[in-house]
Design a protein around this motif. Structure first.
Motif, short mmCIF file in Angstrom:
data_model
loop_
_atom_site.label_atom_id
_atom_site.label_comp_id
_atom_site.label_asym_id
_atom_site.label_seq_id
_atom_site.Cartn_x
_atom_site.Cartn_y
_atom_site.Cartn_z
N SER A 196 5.04 -7.74 6.90
CA SER A 196 5.14 -9.04 6.24
C SER A 196 6.28 -9.09 5.23
O SER A 196 7.01 -10.09 5.16
CB SER A 196 3.81 -9.42 5.56
OG SER A 196 3.43 -8.42 4.63
N THR B 288 3.57 6.08 12.06
CA THR B 288 2.20 6.26 11.59
C THR B 288 2.23 6.89 10.21
O THR B 288 3.25 7.44 9.79
CB THR B 288 1.40 7.16 12.54
OG1 THR B 288 1.97 8.50 12.50
CG2 THR B 288 1.44 6.64 13.97
N GLU B 289 1.09 6.83 9.51
CA GLU B 289 1.02 7.48 8.20
C GLU B 289 1.28 8.97 8.33
O GLU B 289 1.93 9.58 7.47
CB GLU B 289 -0.34 7.22 7.56
CG GLU B 289 -0.51 5.83 7.01
CD GLU B 289 -1.72 5.72 6.10
OE1 GLU B 289 -2.03 6.71 5.39
OE2 GLU B 289 -2.35 4.64 6.09
N GLY C 213 -0.53 -8.77 15.84
CA GLY C 213 -0.69 -7.52 15.09
C GLY C 213 0.02 -6.35 15.72
O GLY C 213 -0.40 -5.19 15.56
N ARG D 197 2.58 -3.53 15.91
CA ARG D 197 3.44 -2.76 15.02
C ARG D 197 4.02 -1.53 15.71
O ARG D 197 4.68 -0.70 15.07
CB ARG D 197 2.66 -2.31 13.77
CG ARG D 197 2.14 -3.43 12.91
CD ARG D 197 3.24 -4.37 12.46
NE ARG D 197 4.30 -3.71 11.73
CZ ARG D 197 5.55 -4.16 11.66
NH1 ARG D 197 5.90 -5.27 12.29
NH2 ARG D 197 6.46 -3.50 10.96
N ARG E 47 0.86 -1.19 0.00
CA ARG E 47 0.00 0.00 0.00
C ARG E 47 0.89 1.24 0.00
O ARG E 47 1.89 1.30 0.74
CB ARG E 47 -0.90 -0.03 1.23
CG ARG E 47 -1.92 1.10 1.30
CD ARG E 47 -2.94 0.80 2.40
NE ARG E 47 -2.28 0.66 3.68
CZ ARG E 47 -2.06 1.68 4.51
NH1 ARG E 47 -2.42 2.91 4.17
NH2 ARG E 47 -1.48 1.48 5.69
N ASP F 106 4.87 -0.84 4.70
CA ASP F 106 4.87 -2.28 4.97
C ASP F 106 4.08 -2.57 6.24
O ASP F 106 4.14 -1.81 7.20
CB ASP F 106 6.31 -2.78 5.11
CG ASP F 106 6.40 -4.30 5.19
OD1 ASP F 106 5.46 -4.99 4.72
OD2 ASP F 106 7.41 -4.82 5.71
N ASP F 107 3.36 -3.68 6.23
CA ASP F 107 2.67 -4.11 7.45
C ASP F 107 3.54 -5.07 8.25
O ASP F 107 3.08 -5.68 9.22
CB ASP F 107 1.33 -4.77 7.11
CG ASP F 107 1.50 -6.02 6.25
OD1 ASP F 107 2.64 -6.42 5.95
OD2 ASP F 107 0.46 -6.60 5.87
N ALA G 188 3.83 -10.40 14.80
CA ALA G 188 2.80 -10.53 13.76
C ALA G 188 1.57 -11.24 14.27
O ALA G 188 0.43 -10.91 13.90
CB ALA G 188 3.38 -11.28 12.56
N GLY H 226 7.11 0.39 8.91
CA GLY H 226 5.86 0.24 9.63
C GLY H 226 6.04 -0.16 11.08
O GLY H 226 5.14 -0.74 11.68
#
Length: 344
Positions: A143, A120-121, A307, A309, A60, A140-141, A304, A116
């Motif tokens: 992964s 933050t964005e 979740g 991050r 993304r 990146d998340d 992971a 990531g």
């Protein structure tokens, strides 16, 4: 009378200049040491990757689009630079990275991949505006970083026109530029590129889920468990670049140390593999006696699985092994959350 060529330290200005020069030299030595250390970590992480097919991934972008890496492999080389807004060497390399994009952008797909991790964005948008970055920025998340053995920031991953990983590094140096030159001159693959096997999406445990299959030290049977997700460098390294996060890491460490003394809960501090080795984790534990025992999440799988991050985060698991609560970096009330998990 001949003037003496010896300058004594009694001259205050001479002393000031000496101290200034010494401080500059020590800083340079420390910076070189950190750079050498980062280069060694990246080289070690890259050893099993060189020559292997690059992994497929859909990233993304910061602008709301997507980058499908699989469609780019075999067309021309792809240069992925993993970075973070809180990372000092990333900041040092950003002007050179922008120049690389302008120099090679028509021959190599240059992509800035934010790792990531505790970003933050909004952080990334502000960083892009502040430094005038024009290359595509992907988020990146975690992964893709796990598949490419992300161990430092920045970490360069260069994929040749044949779709295979050609270079992994940390420094913006002659070796990186030589690898970019070789990649830019490489031939496009004549046959479809064989990609690395598609990785299965990691299962994420949510509140109420039974936790199983984690490669972590076992907890005490029949006891609730508190998993503290952190990095041993959080309180020190982030003190300058991300002070709020550094303070949160200290607060959670002190809370965990205090609450652990009450007993009744099994505690484990889980460290991310980024910029962390088992030796460094052991040194951290020695420097902070009385804190929960520590474990290194070697491939990031435990982070992971929940979740996670951002650090510090705390996952509370009840006595039946189900996720009861997840507290993020800004959330307080760990004491009350523990009492609720224990039914008090």
């Amino acid at each position: 009378m001949k003037a003496s060529s010896t300058v004594t330290m009694k001259d205050p200005m001479t002393l000031i200049h000496f101290i200034s020069a010494l401080a500059t030299a020590l800083f340079a030595c420390a910076t070189c040491g950190a750079a050498d250390d980062g280069a060694a970590r990246a080289a070690h992480a890259g050893q099993p990757l060189i020559g292997q097919p690059a992994p497929a991934a859909v990233l993304r972008t910061l602008d709301g689009g997507t980058i499908d890496l699989a469609t780019r492999y075999g067309r021309r080389p792809v240069y992925l630079k993993f970075w973070a807004t809180w990372c000092a060497p990333c900041l040092q390399q950003m002007p050179g990275f922008e120049r690389i994009h302008r120099q090679y952008g028509k021959r190599i797909d240059v992509i800035a991949v934010n790792a990531g991790f505790s970003d933050t964005e909004a952080d990334v948008r502000a960083y892009r505006a502040r430094h005038g970055l024009t290359m595509p920025i992907a988020l990146d998340d975690g992964s893709l970083g796990r598949r490419l053995n992300l161990r430092v920031t920045p970490q360069h991953v260069l994929i040749g026109a044949d779709g295979r990983i050609a270079y992994v590094g940390h420094l913006d140096d002659a070796a990186l530029h030589a690898a970019l030159d070789r990649a830019a001159q490489g031939r496009v693959a004549a046959q479809p590129v064989a990609l690395a096997p598609q990785a299965q999406a990691a299962r994420v445990f949510r509140v109420g889920d039974k936790v199983a299959g984690l490669d972590l030290p076992a907890g005490a049977a029949g006891k609730p468990r508190a998993l503290v997700f952190f990095s041993p460098w959080c309180e020190t390294y982030l003190r300058e670049t991300r002070p709020a996060t550094a303070r949160a890491c200290r607060r959670v460490r002190e809370d965990a140390t205090r609450l652990m003394k009450r007993g009744g809960v099994d505690w484990l501090a889980v460290a991310a593999p980024l910029w962390t080795s088992t030796a460094e984790l052991a040194a951290y534990a020695k420097a902070h006696p009385g804190t929960p025992r520590v474990a290194l999440d070697r491939d990031g799988a435990a982070f992971a699985a929940f979740g996670i991050r951002a650090i510090p985060s705390v996952v509370l698991v009840d006595a039946e092994g189900r996720v009861a609560r997840v507290l993020g970096p800004e959330e307080r009330g760990l004491d009350a959350a523990l009492r609720a998990v224990r039914g008090q």
